[in-house]
Design an enzyme around this catalytic site. Sequence first.
Site, short mmCIF file in Angstrom:
data_model
loop_
_atom_site.label_atom_id
_atom_site.label_comp_id
_atom_site.label_asym_id
_atom_site.label_seq_id
_atom_site.Cartn_x
_atom_site.Cartn_y
_atom_site.Cartn_z
N SER A 69 9.61 -7.47 -10.64
CA SER A 69 8.61 -8.68 -10.41
C SER A 69 7.86 -9.05 -11.60
CB SER A 69 7.54 -8.14 -9.33
OG SER A 69 6.54 -9.10 -9.10
N TYR B 107 0.15 -3.17 -6.92
CA TYR B 107 1.70 -3.44 -6.76
C TYR B 107 2.44 -3.71 -7.96
CZ TYR B 107 5.63 -6.50 -5.85
OH TYR B 107 6.87 -7.23 -5.73
#
Length: 328
Positions: A130, A154
């Site tokens: 990501s 995250y």
Amino acid sequence: MQILVTGGAGFIGGHLAERFVADGHDVVVLDNFDPFYAREIKEHTVEICRDTAADGDGSYELVEGDVRDADLVAELVAEADYVYHEAAQAGVRRSVENPRKYDAVNVDGTLNVLDAAREHGIERVVVASSSSVYGKPISLPYDEEDPTMPVSPYGASKLAQERYTCAYANCYDLPAVALRYFTVYGPRMRPNMAISNFVSRAINDEAPVVYGDGSQIRDFTYIEDIVEANVRLLSTDAADGEAVNIGSNGTIEIKTLAEEIRDQLAPELELEYAERHDADAEATHADVSKAAALLGYEPSTSIREGVSKFVEWYRANREWYEPLVRES
């Protein structure tokens, strides 16, 4: 060939599974149907994949299970030629509330996949990373040599995931690639994303809500471009051992995005503003020159084209999809 897609009932994994089945491959999907967002979206994805398999030469099998189950992962990986590891606990904001779950799923789950792949001699493992690994921008666009300083649990879990991927490629000669996705959107996207919320509110004559002042910059990548990048890894080893940006090569301010969606659907509305969350990134913008050099990757859908495609899909699927967006 046989392809295992973890998280294959989710947004990106589901589109990959659909494409692989359409191309005549035998696809096994592992998904735990985590309630982070509505199960109904994943069920629609599964139905589409099954219909695609029924109409073509590929096959489709769904296994409901969890990447944290090392024995199950090993069993499925042993039967695969390629593994696309899309399973993850998503959500930057929720990771602040429960960081250990993100570590358990995104890091330990990835290690289960990598260990099984190393043991069974898989042709290639492709791991979904990501843009959140970059954190606060020092300069834009990001290239893969820029510092990685995630600002959320995250992002930290995704960075650990991709570092393990590249380390296994180096230490164990495992053909493995980490793709850093930049804000992916399109049909069947998570209902709590900015684009889906802007469209839902505007189409119902409600003002789109922008978090912060709207000056945040995003590199939104249409799902078809993400799929194309992944498909290329079935036929090249040029990116093995690398982390590679996959973005759109363009940016838009969140306020401008909201205005464009508003203007297309309900031009009389005024935007509304709400407090921005601290874990949200200030800006994302991908330098995709490495992906171009290694994979021949060239994003083909601009944000304006992609939003128009999504609005068209939203209208066609409004009956079942809209209630899920409204609940998010």
